[in-house]
Design an enzyme around this catalytic site. Structure first.
Site, PDB file in Angstrom:
ATOM      1  N   GLU A 116       0.822  -1.226   0.000  1.00  0.00           N
ATOM      2  CA  GLU A 116       0.000   0.000   0.000  1.00  0.00           C
ATOM      3  C   GLU A 116       0.850   1.269   0.000  1.00  0.00           C
ATOM      4  O   GLU A 116       0.352   2.351   0.322  1.00  0.00           O
ATOM      5  CB  GLU A 116      -0.945   0.014   1.213  1.00  0.00           C
ATOM      6  N   HIS A 139      -2.698   2.471   8.376  1.00  0.00           N
ATOM      7  CA  HIS A 139      -3.831   1.717   7.827  1.00  0.00           C
ATOM      8  C   HIS A 139      -4.032   0.456   8.653  1.00  0.00           C
ATOM      9  O   HIS A 139      -3.059  -0.184   9.053  1.00  0.00           O
ATOM     10  CB  HIS A 139      -3.553   1.358   6.369  1.00  0.00           C
ATOM     11  N   HIS A 141      -7.426  -2.651  10.060  1.00  0.00           N
ATOM     12  CA  HIS A 141      -8.721  -3.290   9.799  1.00  0.00           C
ATOM     13  C   HIS A 141      -9.537  -3.429  11.097  1.00  0.00           C
ATOM     14  O   HIS A 141      -9.814  -4.547  11.532  1.00  0.00           O
ATOM     15  CB  HIS A 141      -8.491  -4.693   9.211  1.00  0.00           C
ATOM     16  N   GLU A 169     -16.931  12.528  22.544  1.00  0.00           N
ATOM     17  CA  GLU A 169     -15.568  12.893  22.158  1.00  0.00           C
ATOM     18  C   GLU A 169     -15.330  12.897  20.648  1.00  0.00           C
ATOM     19  O   GLU A 169     -14.383  13.529  20.176  1.00  0.00           O
ATOM     20  CB  GLU A 169     -14.580  11.891  22.782  1.00  0.00           C
ATOM     21  N   HIS A 210     -13.101  -3.034   3.965  1.00  0.00           N
ATOM     22  CA  HIS A 210     -11.659  -3.301   4.074  1.00  0.00           C
ATOM     23  C   HIS A 210     -11.064  -2.754   5.377  1.00  0.00           C
ATOM     24  O   HIS A 210     -10.524  -3.504   6.175  1.00  0.00           O
ATOM     25  CB  HIS A 210     -10.931  -2.731   2.846  1.00  0.00           C
TER      26      HIS A 210
END
Ligand code: 2HA
Ligand code: ZN
Length: 270
Positions: A116, A139, A141, A169, A210
């Site tokens: 990525e 990144h 999941h 918050e 994803h």
């Protein structure tokens, strides 16, 4: 030369990957992080003239010429970073047009940076244009955010408002909201460009079915951003199927804006 395993950027990266694994955000080889390094600080730990090997990046990023990044390795498990940082992480410097990464340290089993990397570097360019102090793209999941992309409208305003409503918050931590991309093929320049475009407006970008991207000035801030959005999604997944008796109103969001000195994304509040 100082021992690189004692460098704050490396010890913080190790702690961050371990924490993300512990929270279940990074199963198997899921997730990736890139951290923009300070070349002067890095030169206390590495001879910057010593390039181990050169790896093509597959895209151009001229504005990042000469910049160095600590990046998680492709196919590597966050679970394992703490036990063998030199195999699971690498430090790269981009050449003059960003098409080649010069490996300065790491990927010791012959590996390379995350698949990525396009999304990471394009997002760095986008965030640096908004905030020159941005250093991190992350990144992962997280389960509740992912689950939410199956049952919630993917409209950015609607998705953001739901997260804001799930805990007080949220609007304070990410007043810029979340960008949302529909399902796209990962690991491509196309999803990289789409992510970076969303990053112009918000530091969080959800990839439907994803995961999520976050950006920030340091690892803690970026981790906290994703952690807060994931908490919002967790509450949503607990209550989505139940009748709601009350929520946080727009009038209350405006009170939060005034009290905490934040400004919600233009057009996201009534
Ligand atoms: O394999 O998370 O998106 C790492 C990933 C790809
Ligand atoms: Zn992923």
């Amino acid at each position: 030369m100082k021992d690189i395993l004692t460098a704050p950027f490396l010890t913080e990266m190790i702690r961050t990957t371990a924490n993300m694994y512990r929270l279940g955000w990074d199963e198997r080889n899921g997730g990736n992080i890139s951290l923009l390094l300070d070349n002067a600080e890095l030169s206390e730990y590495l001879d910057l003239n010593h390039v181990l090997r050169e790896i093509p990046t597959g895209f151009q990023a001229p504005s990042l010429a000469g910049r160095c990044f600590l990046v998680t390795g492709t196919g590597k498990y966050f679970k394992n970073v703490q036990y063998d940082p030199e195999k699971n992480l690498g430090i790269i410097r981009l050449n003059e047009d960003g098409t080649v990464a010069q490996l300065l340290w790491g990927y010791s089993d012959g590996g390379k940076f995350t698949s990525e990397l396009p999304a990471h570097l394009m997002s760095h360019v986008a965030r640096l244009a908004v905030n020159p102090n941005n250093r991190v793209v992350m990144h992962c999941h997280p389960g509740n955010l992912l689950a939410m992309t199956y049952v919630h409208d993917l409209d950015e305003r609607a998705f953001t408002r739901t997260l804001w409503q799930m805990c007080t918050e949220c609007i304070v931590v990410f007043p810029d909201g979340v960008g949302v991309l529909p399902w796209m093929l990962c690991g491509t320049n196309e999803i990289g460009m789409a992510t970076a475009e969303k990053m112009q407006d918000s530091r969080l970008v959800v990839w439907a079915q994803h995961g999520i991207y976050g950006a920030g000035a340091d690892l803690d801030e970026t981790f906290g951003l994703i952690e807060t959005a994931e908490k919002g999604a967790e509450i949503y997944m607990k209550i989505a199927h139940l009748p709601w008796k009350q929520t946080i109103t727009d009038e209350q969001f405006h009170q939060l804006e005034a009290h905490f000195g934040v400004k919600a994304r233009e057009g996201f509040l009534d």
